[in-house]
Design an enzyme around this catalytic site. Structure first.
Site, short mmCIF file in Angstrom:
data_model
loop_
_atom_site.label_atom_id
_atom_site.label_comp_id
_atom_site.label_asym_id
_atom_site.label_seq_id
_atom_site.Cartn_x
_atom_site.Cartn_y
_atom_site.Cartn_z
N ARG A 224 4.82 2.29 6.54
CA ARG A 224 4.99 3.60 7.17
C ARG A 224 5.15 3.42 8.67
O ARG A 224 4.53 2.53 9.27
CB ARG A 224 3.76 4.49 6.91
CG ARG A 224 3.67 5.03 5.49
CD ARG A 224 4.71 6.11 5.20
NE ARG A 224 4.57 6.66 3.87
CZ ARG A 224 5.28 6.29 2.79
NH1 ARG A 224 6.19 5.35 2.89
NH2 ARG A 224 5.08 6.87 1.63
N HIS A 272 14.57 5.07 6.06
CA HIS A 272 13.47 5.19 5.07
C HIS A 272 14.05 5.19 3.63
O HIS A 272 13.86 6.15 2.88
CB HIS A 272 12.64 6.47 5.31
CG HIS A 272 11.30 6.40 4.62
ND1 HIS A 272 10.17 6.97 5.14
CD2 HIS A 272 10.92 5.84 3.45
CE1 HIS A 272 9.14 6.76 4.31
NE2 HIS A 272 9.59 6.07 3.28
P1 NDP Z 1 -0.93 -0.42 -3.28
O1 NDP Z 1 -1.98 0.62 -3.16
O2 NDP Z 1 -0.67 -1.02 -4.62
O3 NDP Z 1 -1.26 -1.63 -2.30
C1 NDP Z 1 -1.76 -1.46 -1.03
C2 NDP Z 1 -2.18 -2.82 -0.48
O4 NDP Z 1 -2.61 -2.64 0.88
C3 NDP Z 1 -3.37 -3.40 -1.23
O5 NDP Z 1 -3.22 -4.81 -1.37
C4 NDP Z 1 -4.55 -3.08 -0.33
O6 NDP Z 1 -5.65 -3.98 -0.43
C5 NDP Z 1 -3.90 -3.21 1.03
N1 NDP Z 1 -4.66 -2.47 2.05
C6 NDP Z 1 -4.86 -1.13 2.16
N2 NDP Z 1 -5.64 -0.85 3.22
C7 NDP Z 1 -5.94 -2.03 3.77
C8 NDP Z 1 -6.72 -2.40 4.90
N3 NDP Z 1 -7.35 -1.50 5.66
N4 NDP Z 1 -6.84 -3.71 5.19
C9 NDP Z 1 -6.21 -4.66 4.41
N5 NDP Z 1 -5.46 -4.37 3.34
C10 NDP Z 1 -5.32 -3.08 3.03
O7 NDP Z 1 0.39 0.20 -2.68
P2 NDP Z 1 1.93 -0.14 -3.01
O8 NDP Z 1 2.10 -1.61 -2.94
O9 NDP Z 1 2.36 0.53 -4.25
O10 NDP Z 1 2.66 0.59 -1.79
C11 NDP Z 1 2.41 0.22 -0.46
C12 NDP Z 1 3.05 1.18 0.52
O11 NDP Z 1 4.45 0.96 0.59
C13 NDP Z 1 2.95 2.66 0.17
O12 NDP Z 1 1.69 3.19 0.46
C14 NDP Z 1 4.03 3.26 1.06
O13 NDP Z 1 3.49 3.58 2.32
C15 NDP Z 1 5.02 2.10 1.22
N6 NDP Z 1 6.31 2.41 0.57
C16 NDP Z 1 7.44 2.53 1.35
C17 NDP Z 1 8.65 2.83 0.78
C18 NDP Z 1 9.89 2.88 1.60
O14 NDP Z 1 10.96 3.28 1.09
N7 NDP Z 1 9.86 2.48 2.85
C19 NDP Z 1 8.80 3.07 -0.67
C20 NDP Z 1 7.57 2.89 -1.40
C21 NDP Z 1 6.38 2.59 -0.79
P3 NDP Z 1 -6.48 -4.14 -1.81
O15 NDP Z 1 -5.52 -4.80 -2.78
O16 NDP Z 1 -7.60 -5.03 -1.46
O17 NDP Z 1 -6.87 -2.76 -2.24
#
Ligand code: NDP
Length: 309
Positions: A224, A272
């Site tokens: 994001r 995006h």
């Molecule tokens: P998930 O919820 O599956 O994964 C999120 C990951 O981020 C997890 O590994 C999580 O850790 C980690 N994380 C979250 N907060 C923290 C933190 N404070 N410190 C360290 N690690 C953290 O999400 P997705 O993979 O499905 O999607 C990720 C993001 O991609 C979405 O939220 C969205 O913003 C973005 N996106 C963008 C798109 C675009 O077109 N540009 C399209 C689709 C998504 P843990 O595994 O330990 O919980």
């Protein structure tokens, strides 16, 4: 039982057709045609219009059209105790993997430099760097980050990921938590940001963290826009601390006409579009969760509102 959905007009038909194909018994209501609010048990939205969710007394689940739920959280108060399900579906994962691999390879193979050379009608070879010598780091090892990590590692890049909790993924080094962020960044020649937007990840790429990357590091930003301090990124691009970037997300979208990113020679930007939910495959994920709820089971991929993702 009815499902109310609100998506952009162009894709509304695709969603309606996919639901009709896979669940002809499911009554669909497309925003703004709510009908009797008592009938609506499921809502599928990107950002719910204000006050709508609280008018649905029999709501059982809210499905996000996207993987992230920051837009849903920002839209106002969410009804208490109703599960929010984020989008996890193969079409979205495949699209993101394609984009991350494309962007990483473009940066790795000097396409920014060759674009400048082409503009200048200048012919010059740049020495190739073997993938084994370009360490990739993925911020966020969730659904999308893990698949990108897996595919990038097949090219021979040494891949590591950073997440809140430690992972055990074959061929991917796992760094976890704030205390390991600096060590993770300092070994990442090519950084991919695939974190969800939460209070903890807002502006996570700032002056301090960008300076912790190796000099000339490359960046693929697809999480994001608000995860990046854009002034700090511009400074890092101009100083050479960041060698080039593929940016898909921005603090303000659409990107304002006056943004310096538009004409920056070290930036490739996209509006995006790194990945989009594919209604054809996504309805199956939604229907699977509706079936789970009907059986009395918890839906999969629910959001933990305390964590924010
Ligand atoms: P998930 O919820 O599956 O994964 C999120 C990951 O981020 C997890 O590994 C999580 O850790 C980690 N994380 C979250 N907060 C923290 C933190 N404070 N410190 C360290 N690690 C953290 O999400 P997705 O993979 O499905 O999607 C990720 C993001 O991609 C979405 O939220 C969205 O913003 C973005 N996106 C963008 C798109 C675009 O077109 N540009 C399209 C689709 C998504 P843990 O595994 O330990 O919980």
């Amino acid at each position: 039982m009815a499902l109310l959905f609100k998506t952009d007009i162009d894709r509304g038909t695709a969603w309606a057709q996919a639901f009709a194909k896979h669940a002809p018994e499911l009554e669909l209501r497309q925003w703004p045609e709510i009908g009797n609010p008592d009938d609506i048990e499921y809502v599928l939205v990107w950002a719910p219009p204000e006050g709508v969710l609280s008018r649905l007394p029999n709501l059982k689940a809210i499905f996000s059209v996207g993987a992230g739920i920051d837009h849903l959280m920002a839209a106002g108060e969410l009804p208490e105790g109703i599960p929010i399900v984020r989008m996890v579906e193969p079409g979205l994962t495949a699209g993101m993997t394609e984009f991350v691999v494309m962007a990483s390879l473009m940066l790795h193979r000097f396409m920014l430099e060759y674009r400048s050379q082409q503009t200048a009608h200048h012919w010059e070879e740049i020495n190739q760097i073997p993938t084994a010598q370009r360490r990739v780091g993925i911020l966020g090892l969730g659904t999308l980050g893990q698949e990108s990590a897996r595919v990038l590692s097949t090219f021979g890049f040494p891949v590591a990921g950073w997440s809140r909790t430690r992972k055990e993924i074959s061929g991917v080094d796992s760094f976890a938590g704030e205390t390991e962020l600096k060590a993770f960044l300092s070994r990442s020649d090519l950084l991919v940001c695939l974190l969800p937007l939460t209070p903890e990840t807002e502006s996570i790429l700032n002056r301090e963290t960008l300076a912790q990357l190796p000099t000339g590091a490359l960046l693929v930003s697809v999480g994001r826009g608000r995860q990046v301090d854009e002034d700090a990124l511009l400074e890092a691009l101009d100083s050479g601390q960041i060698g080039g970037a593929v940016l898909d997300v921005f603090r303000q979208e659409p990107l304002p006409a006056e943004s310096p990113f538009w004409d920056h020679p070290k930036v490739i930007l996209t509006p995006h579009v790194a990945s989009m939910t594919n209604p054809e495959t996504a309805v199956l994920a939604v229907l699977d969760n509706i079936a789970r709820i009907k059986k009395g089971d918890a839906p999969s991929h629910t959001v933990d509102l305390k964590r924010g993702y």
